[in-house]
Design an enzyme around this catalytic site. Sequence first.
Site, PDB file in Angstrom:
ATOM      1  CB  THR A  14      21.942   1.003  69.925  1.00 47.61           C
ATOM      2  OG1 THR A  14      21.726   0.124  68.810  1.00 47.61           O
ATOM      3  CG2 THR A  14      23.427   1.189  70.140  1.00 47.61           C
ATOM      4  CB  VAL A  15      20.640   4.734  73.245  1.00 51.73           C
ATOM      5  CG1 VAL A  15      20.940   5.705  74.388  1.00 51.73           C
ATOM      6  CG2 VAL A  15      21.220   5.256  71.946  1.00 51.73           C
ATOM      7  CD  GLU A 131      25.020  17.167  76.978  1.00 51.87           C
ATOM      8  OE1 GLU A 131      25.257  17.453  75.788  1.00 51.87           O
ATOM      9  OE2 GLU A 131      25.074  17.990  77.910  1.00 51.87           O
ATOM     10  N   GLY A 136      25.511  13.149  70.225  1.00 50.29           N
ATOM     11  CA  GLY A 136      25.974  11.929  70.882  1.00 50.29           C
ATOM     12  C   GLY A 136      26.692  12.182  72.185  1.00 50.29           C
ATOM     13  N   GLY A 189      24.259  -0.029  57.847  1.00 52.91           N
ATOM     14  CA  GLY A 189      23.353   0.347  58.926  1.00 52.91           C
ATOM     15  C   GLY A 189      23.607   1.724  59.488  1.00 52.91           C
ATOM     16  CD  GLU A 192      17.773   7.902  62.349  1.00 54.67           C
ATOM     17  OE1 GLU A 192      17.027   6.953  62.667  1.00 54.67           O
ATOM     18  OE2 GLU A 192      18.295   8.659  63.185  1.00 54.67           O
ATOM     19  CG  ASP A 203      19.787  13.294  62.943  1.00 56.47           C
ATOM     20  OD1 ASP A 203      19.270  12.681  63.882  1.00 56.47           O
ATOM     21  OD2 ASP A 203      20.992  13.641  62.943  1.00 56.47           O
ATOM     22  CE  LYS A 207      21.653  14.743  65.950  1.00 53.33           C
ATOM     23  NZ  LYS A 207      22.749  13.965  65.317  1.00 53.33           N
ATOM     24  N   GLY A 304      26.085   6.077  68.552  1.00 51.87           N
ATOM     25  CA  GLY A 304      26.605   4.805  69.027  1.00 51.87           C
ATOM     26  C   GLY A 304      26.201   4.519  70.459  1.00 51.87           C
TER      27      GLY A 304
END
Length: 428
Positions: A14-15, A131, A136, A189, A192, A203, A207, A304
């Site tokens: 996706t990214v 970053e 996100g 979805g 993970e 997760d 961060k 996203g």
Amino acid sequence: MSDPLRLGIAGLGTVGVGVVRIIRQQAALLEARTGRKITISAVSARTRGRDRGVSLDSYAWEDDPVALAGRDDVDVFVELMGGEDGPAKNATEAALKAGKQVVTANKAMLAIHGQALAELAEAQGVNLRFEAAVAGGIPVVKTLMEGLAGNAITRVMGVMNGSCNYILTRMENSGKTYQEIFAEADGLGYLEADPQLDVGGIDAAHKLAILSSIAFGAQVDFAGIHLEGIERVSIEDIHAAADMGYKIKLLGVAQKTGRGLEQRMQPCLVPDTSPLGQLDGGTNMVVLDGDAVGQIVLRGAGAGEGPTASAVMADICDIARGTLMPVFGQPAASLQQAKSAMSKTPAPYYLRMTLVDKPGALAKIATVLGEAGVSINRMRQYEHDTGTAPVLIVTHKTIPADLDRAIAAMDGTGVMAGAPIALRIEEV
């Protein structure tokens, strides 16, 4: 005119696809803002033939991301594969050793190996930018490193996992149980492949470890985080918290104390009128406290294609402009190995328990709390007809050790119909 900045992108999920789209759609804007053309030389992914909704025919393909990292026509290696070890780490190390600039969205790799990778990047005189690894599209890394560079940071706090925030918000709005909303989120979805990374808080803790390093000049210490997930939060807790003016959030908090660095990721109550209390759905929020600036709040999409690709591009643009910065905001050699400290900061707590419905039961609990030095602020007992009595207590500020001692003593009162639930109330 400067030569183009040539990218090698490893990872076309996706990214990765989002980065390709931005580079194609915003080519003129990127060049105007950086003074250089930004191009893609080669790409790599596990599956070559899959339809990703964007043509990759004009780029060279490498099956091995390590080979991609070493190509002569790649100036910036963009690592979007994920995973703390394996191909992501191997290729990142190969790129740094080859003197390549690196941009990554890999929070797990940085949380576990950040110090060693930072030392390698700085020894080679290249960037390792990330970053996109935290929150996100929210520019929290840049904010800490640049915008708040003149501040001593006193606290970092936030909701940094959109999936958990979605689950807790949906529980409140729908009245459904954790298990029901977990299944819903998984079906959509939102979780993970290993859901424990989300609901177990792992997760978000990755961060928090990264932000703590930047904020407090410390080596990344993921192992030093006190970690609890949201699995034990019930719909009864959601309703009871709301009844008393609170929302439950999976909250990360890091602060430097005289005893060391406190880092915790756990479900907490926050006032429903606070910015964190009003945060719904999959949105992230980070709250930063600085000695000069006071408190600032950053809010935005935590995941996203567009938001995360936007963060990747911010780092690429900085490199295109010629920016070179220490990986965690100050030279890696100067980062201290912080002493990990369990929280002794006093705070009010929410207690939910079910008592045997007999005279004097509540008095026994109040006595146990008082003997441990825990003072009751508010208490509620709900109607019942099952032989047990649901009780809610909000304490005055107390240190965690005193509360733990009280909870341990409750078992010997003979009035407990189940294990109590205790959640910290965080002041924001």
